[in-house]
Motif scaffolding. Structure first.
Motif, mmCIF file in Angstrom:
data_model
loop_
_atom_site.group_PDB
_atom_site.id
_atom_site.type_symbol
_atom_site.label_atom_id
_atom_site.label_comp_id
_atom_site.label_asym_id
_atom_site.label_seq_id
_atom_site.Cartn_x
_atom_site.Cartn_y
_atom_site.Cartn_z
ATOM 1 N N SER A 84 19.009 -27.319 75.366
ATOM 2 C CA SER A 84 18.424 -26.484 76.419
ATOM 3 C C SER A 84 19.123 -25.139 76.540
ATOM 4 C CB SER A 84 18.501 -27.212 77.762
ATOM 5 O OG SER A 84 19.861 -27.442 78.117
ATOM 6 N N ASP A 153 13.438 -26.590 76.687
ATOM 7 C CA ASP A 153 13.853 -26.799 78.083
ATOM 8 C C ASP A 153 14.687 -25.611 78.532
ATOM 9 O OD1 ASP A 153 12.941 -29.658 78.609
ATOM 10 O OD2 ASP A 153 14.167 -29.930 76.801
ATOM 11 N N THR A 180 8.378 -27.581 81.396
ATOM 12 C CA THR A 180 9.784 -27.793 81.022
ATOM 13 C C THR A 180 10.640 -26.550 81.227
ATOM 14 O OG1 THR A 180 9.304 -27.229 78.717
ATOM 15 C CG2 THR A 180 9.179 -29.565 79.347
#
Length: 276
Positions: A84, A153, A180
């Motif tokens: 992420s 993400d 997301t």
């Protein structure tokens, strides 16, 4: 060779799915005295909102724990979403150095379970072998700073959001694509002419954002009438401000209740050099 048990895998999976498990079991955050949680009622509402929604706006009174909550959320999202990108933004680099990122680094350093990774002043790489997995702090005085970060993400934290210009809000919307991609914007409601104020109006009119408020009168120090969270606003201070200004005064609404007032824009310079 490192052996990983099924129980360890289950514990890690629980922490990834539930931020409260991560906060308690991994960061080791203790309950507030006199309560059954580390978090205030308003902080829990923010945590629940960013877990379940892509867009969250938070106005806050002074010294009620918004920075602490945002720091914990940033660490949970980063370490529970492999690969992420977490972007922490403030209007100036000085705010990054003195505000949210020191809180993030402190939580990381004091975690019950070592989180690992490389930690710099305004950057964390959870896995140094994966440079795209990153938490980074950037200032928004140049809109180009908010470009070039992409991942499946993404969490963008707009800290001290009152001072962030409209072009940055637009850029973050393109980086954090729902569901997301998430944006958490937090700030004191001290300038009704700001783009933050505009987005709050949009949120209330259209539901584009999940809109929340952190009030000093919901803080345990006020509710218990004693200091149970050091450094936070106190019962005595709130009563002093109420007596000095009155509950309907713009300063009381902003500094204690976390509420906007149209009259407060002209008073903004009184707050411009302070963090709360």
């Amino acid at each position: 060779q490192v052996q990983v048990t099924a129980l360890q895998c289950k514990a890690t999976a629980n922490a990834m799915a539930d931020p409260y498990v991560f906060f308690k079991e991994w960061l080791g955050l203790p309950n507030i005295p006199g309560t059954d949680s580390h978090w205030t009622q308003d902080q829990r509402a923010v945590i629940d909102a960013i877990r379940d929604n892509a867009r969250v706006l938070v106005t806050s009174g002074n010294a009620v724990g918004k920075t602490h909550a945002a720091a914990a959320i940033a660490l949970w999202f980063s370490y529970s979403h492999y690969g992420s990108v977490v972007i922490v933004m403030s209007a100036t680099f000085g705010q990054l150095e003195k505000g949210l990122f020191p809180e993030i680094r402190a939580l990381h350093a004091n975690a019950r379970r070592k989180l690992g990774g490389t930690v710099l002043t305004t950057r964390i790489n959870p896995d140094p072998t994966n440079p795209r997995w990153v938490m980074v702090g950037i200032s928004t005085d140049d809109a180009s700073n908010a470009q070039g970060y992409h991942a499946p993400d993404v969490l963008v934290v707009l800290d001290e959001a009152t001072g962030i210009e409209a072009t940055i809000w637009e850029a973050t919307g393109l980086m954090a694509i729902p569901p997301t991609g998430k944006i958490l914007a937090l700030g004191n409601p001290i300038d009704s002419a700001s783009h933050f104020a505009h987005e709050c109006e949009v949120a209330e009119a259209t539901g584009k954002w999940k809109r929340l408020t952190i009030s000093g009168e919901n803080h345990p120090n006020f509710l218990q009438r004693k200091v149970v969270v050091a450094g936070a606003i106190t019962y005595e201070r709130i009563k002093e401000l109420e007596k000095e200004y009155g509950r309907d005064h713009p300063l009381f609404k902003a500094r204690v209740l976390g509420e906007w007032s149209k009259e407060l824009g002209r008073m903004y310079p009184q707050f411009s050099d302070k963090r709360h």
